[in-house]
Scaffold this motif. Structure first.
Motif, mmCIF file in Angstrom:
data_model
loop_
_atom_site.group_PDB
_atom_site.id
_atom_site.type_symbol
_atom_site.label_atom_id
_atom_site.label_comp_id
_atom_site.label_asym_id
_atom_site.label_seq_id
_atom_site.Cartn_x
_atom_site.Cartn_y
_atom_site.Cartn_z
ATOM 1 N N ARG A 114 -21.080 29.916 24.382
ATOM 2 C CA ARG A 114 -20.747 31.349 25.291
ATOM 3 C C ARG A 114 -22.672 32.019 24.460
ATOM 4 O O ARG A 114 -23.458 32.664 25.082
ATOM 5 C CB ARG A 114 -20.280 32.154 24.916
ATOM 6 C CG ARG A 114 -19.787 33.623 25.163
ATOM 7 C CD ARG A 114 -20.160 33.825 26.455
ATOM 8 N NE ARG A 114 -20.124 35.489 26.218
ATOM 9 C CZ ARG A 114 -21.102 36.628 27.083
ATOM 10 N NH1 ARG A 114 -22.435 35.791 26.531
ATOM 11 N NH2 ARG A 114 -21.135 37.323 27.614
ATOM 12 N N LEU A 115 -22.782 31.893 23.184
ATOM 13 C CA LEU A 115 -24.002 32.422 23.108
ATOM 14 C C LEU A 115 -24.611 31.980 23.194
ATOM 15 O O LEU A 115 -26.508 32.082 23.084
ATOM 16 C CB LEU A 115 -23.691 32.014 21.238
ATOM 17 C CG LEU A 115 -22.621 32.822 19.963
ATOM 18 C CD1 LEU A 115 -22.761 32.934 18.815
ATOM 19 C CD2 LEU A 115 -23.206 34.298 20.650
ATOM 20 N N TYR A 116 -25.264 30.409 23.556
ATOM 21 C CA TYR A 116 -26.263 30.024 23.891
ATOM 22 C C TYR A 116 -26.514 28.824 25.206
ATOM 23 O O TYR A 116 -27.224 27.859 25.427
ATOM 24 C CB TYR A 116 -26.975 27.906 22.668
ATOM 25 C CG TYR A 116 -26.895 28.878 21.080
ATOM 26 C CD1 TYR A 116 -27.434 29.236 20.827
ATOM 27 C CD2 TYR A 116 -25.520 28.750 20.092
ATOM 28 C CE1 TYR A 116 -28.359 30.200 19.224
ATOM 29 C CE2 TYR A 116 -25.101 29.450 19.448
ATOM 30 C CZ TYR A 116 -26.082 29.705 18.312
ATOM 31 O OH TYR A 116 -26.516 30.445 17.531
ATOM 32 N N ASN A 117 -25.864 29.497 26.140
ATOM 33 C CA ASN A 117 -26.134 29.009 27.593
ATOM 34 C C ASN A 117 -27.661 28.921 28.023
ATOM 35 O O ASN A 117 -28.307 29.538 27.196
ATOM 36 C CB ASN A 117 -24.839 29.721 28.757
ATOM 37 C CG ASN A 117 -24.963 31.187 27.933
ATOM 38 O OD1 ASN A 117 -25.948 31.810 28.418
ATOM 39 N ND2 ASN A 117 -23.196 31.409 28.266
ATOM 40 N N THR A 118 -27.444 28.818 29.187
ATOM 41 C CA THR A 118 -29.018 28.796 29.723
ATOM 42 C C THR A 118 -29.264 30.465 29.847
ATOM 43 O O THR A 118 -31.019 31.104 30.043
ATOM 44 C CB THR A 118 -29.209 28.750 31.269
ATOM 45 O OG1 THR A 118 -28.188 28.239 31.596
ATOM 46 C CG2 THR A 118 -29.540 27.129 30.725
ATOM 47 N N SER A 119 -28.614 31.286 29.808
ATOM 48 C CA SER A 119 -28.947 32.850 29.798
ATOM 49 C C SER A 119 -28.904 33.299 29.089
ATOM 50 O O SER A 119 -29.378 34.340 29.106
ATOM 51 C CB SER A 119 -28.027 33.345 31.094
ATOM 52 O OG SER A 119 -27.032 33.466 31.051
ATOM 53 N N SER A 120 -28.500 32.639 27.689
ATOM 54 C CA SER A 120 -29.262 33.748 27.000
ATOM 55 C C SER A 120 -30.541 33.818 25.824
ATOM 56 O O SER A 120 -31.354 33.754 26.898
ATOM 57 C CB SER A 120 -28.009 33.329 25.139
ATOM 58 O OG SER A 120 -28.244 31.320 25.052
ATOM 59 N N PHE A 121 -30.419 34.212 25.020
ATOM 60 C CA PHE A 121 -32.293 34.421 24.422
ATOM 61 C C PHE A 121 -32.348 33.229 23.984
ATOM 62 O O PHE A 121 -33.411 32.941 23.498
ATOM 63 C CB PHE A 121 -32.018 35.754 23.467
ATOM 64 C CG PHE A 121 -30.943 34.507 22.157
ATOM 65 C CD1 PHE A 121 -31.582 35.145 20.841
ATOM 66 C CD2 PHE A 121 -29.559 35.020 21.685
ATOM 67 C CE1 PHE A 121 -30.858 34.612 19.472
ATOM 68 C CE2 PHE A 121 -28.762 35.375 20.733
ATOM 69 C CZ PHE A 121 -29.490 33.985 19.286
ATOM 70 N N LEU A 122 -31.292 32.251 23.367
ATOM 71 C CA LEU A 122 -31.932 30.915 22.791
ATOM 72 C C LEU A 122 -31.008 29.813 23.530
ATOM 73 O O LEU A 122 -30.047 29.560 23.301
ATOM 74 C CB LEU A 122 -31.839 30.923 21.723
ATOM 75 C CG LEU A 122 -31.348 29.591 20.388
ATOM 76 C CD1 LEU A 122 -32.917 29.994 20.653
ATOM 77 C CD2 LEU A 122 -31.604 29.846 18.749
ATOM 78 N N PRO A 123 -31.966 29.180 24.962
ATOM 79 C CA PRO A 123 -30.451 28.637 25.939
ATOM 80 C C PRO A 123 -30.722 26.797 25.258
ATOM 81 O O PRO A 123 -31.448 25.576 25.589
ATOM 82 C CB PRO A 123 -31.706 28.923 27.358
ATOM 83 C CG PRO A 123 -32.464 29.250 26.034
ATOM 84 C CD PRO A 123 -33.166 30.053 25.338
ATOM 85 N N LEU A 124 -29.791 26.992 23.449
ATOM 86 C CA LEU A 124 -30.241 25.062 23.692
ATOM 87 C C LEU A 124 -29.639 24.696 24.388
ATOM 88 O O LEU A 124 -29.867 22.771 24.538
ATOM 89 C CB LEU A 124 -29.696 25.253 22.199
ATOM 90 C CG LEU A 124 -30.021 26.251 21.735
ATOM 91 C CD1 LEU A 124 -29.716 26.361 19.157
ATOM 92 C CD2 LEU A 124 -31.389 26.015 21.281
ATOM 93 N N THR A 125 -28.669 24.547 25.465
ATOM 94 C CA THR A 125 -27.143 23.933 26.040
ATOM 95 C C THR A 125 -28.904 23.588 27.188
ATOM 96 O O THR A 125 -28.128 22.718 28.288
ATOM 97 C CB THR A 125 -26.275 24.566 26.435
ATOM 98 O OG1 THR A 125 -26.617 26.192 27.013
ATOM 99 C CG2 THR A 125 -25.209 25.142 25.609
#
Length: 263
Positions: A114-125
């Motif tokens: 939820r926090l690091y998906n591709t639409s977040s500020f940090l898209p680690l996934t």
């Protein structure tokens, strides 16, 4: 101890050993029946020769080593600083390190997604490297209760304040004190936490599966759904790895005792 007490103790011990060993013996015996009518290691040979096994096992070993490095870098300075400068914070740190035991891994991994998906500020996934980093952080979190307690127990056996004052009197900085004075004195404790971390990473399923990483745990689950004998052979191998880690912990503790006795 009375005769009846000794007999009761042996009965309880034998019952515990039987309860533990009989299923393991049955599991091992079934894993050797891949060839009809005779015992053989065919299932083990198929597993070890499987390229997917080799790839997933190598991946999990790599992630275990990365997790151990993360854990040491996080836990050793924290335990040292709490013992030296912030003893009042010890209950709070212990509470935080216990949280992974009560928060399920599935909650952690969904929080990561939820926090690091591709639409977040940090898209680690969105990248393999980022997802691997998330997985290593997740493994570090799961292993935190064991690593912290192992290192904290090691810290109790040394005089942290005296070692720090002596090092500072010789002109050592904080990095030197941690790396060349404190860490060598708690190596057995760090090794105990490292082997526990290794065992956790090798068998972990939830984080790796939901982050879609080629780890050993999901491979074990897939084999269990599609093969008759290979899953049992793989379970014996995983069990052997876990017990090897436990044996190495005992060796590390024994080495620590011998070293202290020699000193």
């Amino acid at each position: 101890m009375s005769l009846w007490g000794r007999i009761t103790g042996w009965i309880v011990l034998l019952f515990g050993l039987g309860y533990f060993l009989l299923p393991l013996l049955g599991l091992t015996e079934f894993s050797l029946k891949a060839r009809r009518g005779v015992y053989s290691f065919d299932a083990y040979a198929k597993i070890i020769g499987d390229p997917e096994f080799q790839a997933t096992f190598a991946y999990s070993i790599t992630m275990a080593l990365v997790t151990i490095v993360f854990g040491v870098l996080l836990v050793v300075p924290t335990a040292y600083w709490v013992r030296l400068k912030m003893p009042w914070a010890r209950p709070y740190v212990e509470f935080i390190t216990l949280l992974p035991l009560v928060i399920p891994a599935i909650v952690i991994v969904f929080g990561y997604i939820r926090l690091y998906n591709t639409s977040s500020f940090l898209p680690l996934t969105g990248s393999i490297m980022g997802t691997n980093l998330l997985l290593a952080f997740g493994y570090t979190t799961l292993a935190l209760p064991y690593m912290y307690r192992a290192v904290d127990t090691g810290m109790r056996t040394i005089d942290v304040a005296t070692l720090t004052e002596a090092s500072q009197s010789l002109g050592a900085g904080w990095v030197t004190i941690l790396g060349r004075v404190i860490l060598p004195n708690v190596v057995p404790a760090v090794l105990s936490g490292a082997f526990l971390t290794f065992a956790i990473v090798i068998g972990e399923f939830t984080l790796a599966a939901l982050l879609n990483r080629p780890a050993f745990g999901p491979y074990l689950a897939r084999i269990g759904a599609n093969k008759p004998y290979e899953p049992f052979a793989l379970s014996v191998i995983a069990f052997g790895i876990t017990w090897a880690c436990m044996g190495l912990i005992q060796l590390a503790n024994r080495f620590s005792k011998h070293t202290k006795a020699a000193q």
